[in-house]
Every structure is written in C-alpha cells, then in structure tokens.
Scaffold this active site. Structure first.
Site, PDB file in Angstrom:
ATOM      1  N   ASN A  60       0.860  -1.192   0.000  1.00 34.72           N
ATOM      2  CA  ASN A  60       0.000   0.000   0.000  1.00 34.72           C
ATOM      3  C   ASN A  60       0.891   1.236   0.000  1.00 34.72           C
ATOM      4  O   ASN A  60       2.099   1.137   0.216  1.00 34.72           O
ATOM      5  CB  ASN A  60      -0.946  -0.034   1.208  1.00 34.72           C
ATOM      6  CG  ASN A  60      -0.177  -0.025   2.516  1.00 34.72           C
ATOM      7  OD1 ASN A  60       0.467   0.955   2.853  1.00 34.72           O
ATOM      8  ND2 ASN A  60      -0.200  -1.133   3.242  1.00 34.72           N
ATOM      9  N   ASP A  74      -3.595  -6.656   5.480  1.00 36.87           N
ATOM     10  CA  ASP A  74      -4.508  -7.569   6.181  1.00 36.87           C
ATOM     11  C   ASP A  74      -4.421  -8.993   5.631  1.00 36.87           C
ATOM     12  O   ASP A  74      -4.731  -9.949   6.335  1.00 36.87           O
ATOM     13  CB  ASP A  74      -5.953  -7.069   6.041  1.00 36.87           C
ATOM     14  CG  ASP A  74      -6.200  -5.833   6.896  1.00 36.87           C
ATOM     15  OD1 ASP A  74      -5.515  -5.693   7.935  1.00 36.87           O
ATOM     16  OD2 ASP A  74      -7.055  -5.006   6.523  1.00 36.87           O
ATOM     17  N   PHE A  96      -4.373   3.360  15.114  1.00 34.31           N
ATOM     18  CA  PHE A  96      -4.638   4.358  14.059  1.00 34.31           C
ATOM     19  C   PHE A  96      -5.687   3.786  13.129  1.00 34.31           C
ATOM     20  O   PHE A  96      -5.633   2.599  12.796  1.00 34.31           O
ATOM     21  CB  PHE A  96      -3.348   4.687  13.301  1.00 34.31           C
ATOM     22  CG  PHE A  96      -2.416   5.522  14.129  1.00 34.31           C
ATOM     23  CD1 PHE A  96      -1.724   4.947  15.181  1.00 34.31           C
ATOM     24  CD2 PHE A  96      -2.298   6.877  13.898  1.00 34.31           C
ATOM     25  CE1 PHE A  96      -0.906   5.714  15.990  1.00 34.31           C
ATOM     26  CE2 PHE A  96      -1.476   7.658  14.702  1.00 34.31           C
ATOM     27  CZ  PHE A  96      -0.786   7.075  15.753  1.00 34.31           C
ATOM     28  N   LYS A 111     -12.950  -0.368  16.314  1.00 35.26           N
ATOM     29  CA  LYS A 111     -11.581  -0.917  16.341  1.00 35.26           C
ATOM     30  C   LYS A 111     -11.007  -0.819  17.748  1.00 35.26           C
ATOM     31  O   LYS A 111     -10.292  -1.709  18.205  1.00 35.26           O
ATOM     32  CB  LYS A 111     -10.681  -0.182  15.348  1.00 35.26           C
ATOM     33  CG  LYS A 111     -10.938  -0.639  13.927  1.00 35.26           C
ATOM     34  CD  LYS A 111     -10.152   0.120  12.882  1.00 35.26           C
ATOM     35  CE  LYS A 111     -10.684  -0.256  11.496  1.00 35.26           C
ATOM     36  NZ  LYS A 111     -10.164   0.583  10.424  1.00 35.26           N
ATOM     37  N   LYS A 164      -9.881  -4.200  19.645  1.00 30.10           N
ATOM     38  CA  LYS A 164      -8.444  -4.415  19.843  1.00 30.10           C
ATOM     39  C   LYS A 164      -7.998  -4.025  21.255  1.00 30.10           C
ATOM     40  O   LYS A 164      -6.807  -3.998  21.540  1.00 30.10           O
ATOM     41  CB  LYS A 164      -7.652  -3.648  18.769  1.00 30.10           C
ATOM     42  CG  LYS A 164      -8.085  -4.037  17.352  1.00 30.10           C
ATOM     43  CD  LYS A 164      -7.187  -3.494  16.263  1.00 30.10           C
ATOM     44  CE  LYS A 164      -7.824  -3.762  14.897  1.00 30.10           C
ATOM     45  NZ  LYS A 164      -6.873  -3.714  13.788  1.00 30.10           N
TER      46      LYS A 164
END
Ligand code: CTP
Length: 407
Positions: free
Chosen positions: A212, A281, A325, A339, A343
C-alpha cells in the site's frame, strides 16, 4: 539574565566564513547567561578570527586539532561529544553541512558532530547562490529529517556584495534556538516507546508483492518526537524511503509476519505503543519460489488473513498503553470506536483519508484522537512533526500511569 542556560554545556563550532566574528558575540552572550562554553574551530575559521578571542571569551582552551594531546588522556572529539548538551555550529558553511550530511568526519568539528548524541544546531551563513544551490538545500533537508536543527539565515546585503538569503541569523534568534532546546519538555524520560510505521509487503513470488502507499512519515515523526522528549524509542518499520531519526532504535521489516515477530519481541518491555503502520490484512496463500510466468488470460490469487498485530497486543496487554490508528474513508468515528473495542485500545487516532491534507501520503495530517472513555479530541491540520507532538501531549495528559513514571 535567562536562567535556562545556567550551567548548560554548550559547544560552539566555528567554521570558516566571514560571519565567524559574530560567533564571538554569541560565546560572550552565552557565558554572560551562565552557560559553560567550549569552542571548536576549523582550520579555515582560524583564517578569519584568532582562537585567542574565543579562549578569552569562553574561559576555556579552543579545540581545533584532532591529534593534540595537550597533557590530557582523553580523546577530544569523544570527550567534547559526550560533554555537550548542545552543539551549535555558528556560522555553518556549505562545506560542514555537506560533510555531516554525507558522513564525512575528517577534522575535529566533523568527528565531534558525528560522535555526539547532543542536539546539533546549524546556523548557516554563505553566499545566496551557494545557499540556494539545490545540493546545499538537499543536504539541509536530509539533515533536518534526521533531527538536526537549522536556524534559517537572514536576508540582506552579504559580505560579498550580493543581496539575498545567506546572512547569519541574528544573535537573538540563535540564542533563542539554543535556549528553546533547553526549555523543551523532556517529559518522556524513562519511558519506553514502540512505534510501527510504513507499509508491509506480502510477496507472491521473488519479484512481486502486494502493498500500500504508506510513506511511514507519521510513524517516523512520532518516533522522532518521542526521542526528542527523552524516551527510549524502538521503531519497527516496513519498507520506506526515510532515514531513521536520530536516537531511535530502528528495526526494518518487510512482511506483516516479520512485523508481528519483532513487535511481540519488543512489546513486554515497552510502556506505550503507537501502531501507525499500514499492515497488510491479507497475504497470498501460496508463495512461488520462482517467478510466476505469464500464462492464461486470468490469474486467480487466493489471499489468507495476516495476524492482526494490534489485536494481539490488546490481548497481551498488561500495563502498556495502546494507541491505534484508523484511516477511514467513511463513518470515521464509528469505525474507529469499533476498532478500539475490538483491539482493547486506550486511544485511537482516526482520520478521514478523503479529506485533503490527511492520511498517509501527505506531509500533513489532521484527525481526531478518541479515548477509551469516549472523549473526542480534534487535532487540526498540522505538519506531521507538529501533529506528532500535539498527539503525544494529548495522550500524555490523559495517561496518569505514564506521567507518574516520568516524574
Ligand atoms: N493493524 C495491525 N495488524 C493488522 C491490521 C491492522 O496491527 N493486521 C493495526 C494498524 O496498525 C492500526 C489499526 O490496527 O493501528 C487499524 O488498522 P486498519 O487497517 O485501519 O484496520 P483493520 O483492523 O485492518 O480493519 P479494516 O481494514 O477492515 O478497516
């Protein structure tokens, strides 16, 4: 008299430019403000001004020779490098800037700069065309990225008769930059920080990978800001085009699984994690040892899930503070909160990468820091370095455990 400079150990490096005489005024002023000053002169500087001037003003011998033993058993470039809290090169010629940028250490000043962990400040002074030469500008930019500080020259009539940028900055500006360093907060002393940055690469075969466009700039800026504030910093970075910030332990990785291994190894000892990396991912299910040859009109890739590094950190969390982030294109706050729950994070920095100036391909960033308790703190559009400091300020304010450790 400013108290900030009292008993601070300052090395002034003087290089060969007509502005060398102005360094005498600087040394005098620093000494008057209680600083302990030692000076290093290059051979060329001594063509412009006598060492006796600096010896008299600083009350210390002038250092200029790599090999003078002067009755001392210590090696000057090492002992001066260790002694200094700040090393300021005033005036700094294109030559010293170029040498430091390219790792050339061939005299006492350049070796001391190379060996020091002190903040190095350059106050350039040279002819306008020289200053604006892309080579010099490139060197300055490269050094800034590594954490060296520059005091921009002033504009005016130069000694050579040209008019423009290149005149040594005013004495007040130089004094302010030096004092500014000492008044800067060292509020992360004793804290161990782990930062991840950049993209990961997931290989299909020896010459192809899925990745990416993350540049790693945000993570590098956070690592540099933490190191500047006194933290011990480990930076785990995927493939990026950036030089490591100074005083940071750099660990280069490629794949998400490499990053996972390195992060898990460093995690138990750290106090806070900034998980900036744009981790892939998925990875190709099959890795081909040989280059895949062009064949049929379609190639179907099967991807399998990579470990979620941050989620695993959340599971293993003991005393650590976790900052995640989330770069989103829609429902920013909502996805970011999900998230954070999933997490087990303490904070999440969310940004809408469709907004101009935000996200991973810019030099700036803009976003919201969401706390575990649901507070939303807006961080405006700022240069990534400033953004990093602002985010650290906000995290620190809300993390009594960290603050207690630094006191
Ligand atoms: N992250 C991670 N390991 C992964 C994926 C993400 O550690 N395999 C971390 C990132 O470093 C970031 C946070 O999780 O701090 C959120 O990453 P992001 O890509 O926005 O979210 P994902 O969890 O991957 O979810 P999605 O891609 O579905 O938005």
């Amino acid at each position: 008299m400013s108290r900030v400079l009292k008993d601070k150990k300052i090395v002034i490096g003087i290089t060969g430019g007509i502005a060398a005489y102005k360094a005498a005024e600087l040394v005098s002023s620093l000494v008057k403000q209680g600083a302990l000053v030692k000076t290093i002169m290059t051979k060329n500087a001594m063509e412009f001004i006598s060492p006796l001037t600096f010896e008299t003003l600083s009350g210390n011998p002038v250092y200029y020779d790599m090999f003078s033993r002067a009755g001392s058993w210590e090696i000057d470039h090492i002992s001066l490098a260790k002694w200094a809290d700040v090393l300021a090169v005033v005036p700094a010629t294109a030559n010293i800037i170029g040498k430091v940028c390219h790792g050339i250490a061939d005299d006492l000043l350049s070796t001391t700069i190379m060996a020091t962990q002190a903040q190095v400040i350059f106050a350039p002074a040279m002819n306008t065309n020289m200053y604006n030469n892309p080579i010099v500008q490139g060197n300055i930019e490269a050094l800034k990225k590594k954490g060296y500080f520059f005091i921009s020259p002033a504009e005016g009539r130069l000694a050579c008769g040209d008019v423009g940028e290149g005149k040594l900055a005013g004495l007040d500006d130089i004094l302010q930059a030096i004092s500014g360093y000492f008044s800067r907060k060292q509020d992360l002393k004793g804290i161990r920080v782990l930062v991840t940055a950049g993209p990961t690469r997931e290989y299909l075969d020896p010459v192809r990978f899925i990745s990416n466009p993350s540049t790693g700039k945000m993570g590098f800026a956070i690592a540099a800001a933490c190191a500047g504030r006194g933290a011990d910093v480990d930076l785990v970075a995927g493939p990026v085009n950036l030089s490591p910030p100074i005083n940071v332990n750099m660990h280069s990785v490629e794949t998400a699984r490499d990053m996972y291994d390195k992060v898990m190894e460093l995690y138990p000892a750290c106090d806070i994690v900034f998980k900036t990396a744009a981790v892939g991912d998925y990875r190709p299910e099959t890795y081909h040892d040989q280059k895949i040859k062009k064949g049929s009109s379609q190639l179907v890739l099967t991807l399998v899930k990579n470990p979620d590094i941050l989620q695993e950190l959340g599971k293993r969390k003991k005393e650590q503070i976790l900052v995640g982030f989330a770069a989103e294109t829609q429902n920013v706050a909502e996805y970011a909160r999900e998230k954070m729950q999933q997490k087990n994070l303490d904070f999440i920095l969310a940004n809408d990468i469709t907004e101009s100036g935000a996200g991973f391909m810019n030099d700036t960033n803009k976003g919201v820091l969401i706390t575990h308790e649901g507070e939303i703190v807006e961080i405006p559009l700022l240069d990534k370095n400033e953004f990093a400091h602002r985010m650290i300020d906000e995290v620190l304010k809300r993390s009594p455990r960290l603050a207690a450790k630094t006191n």
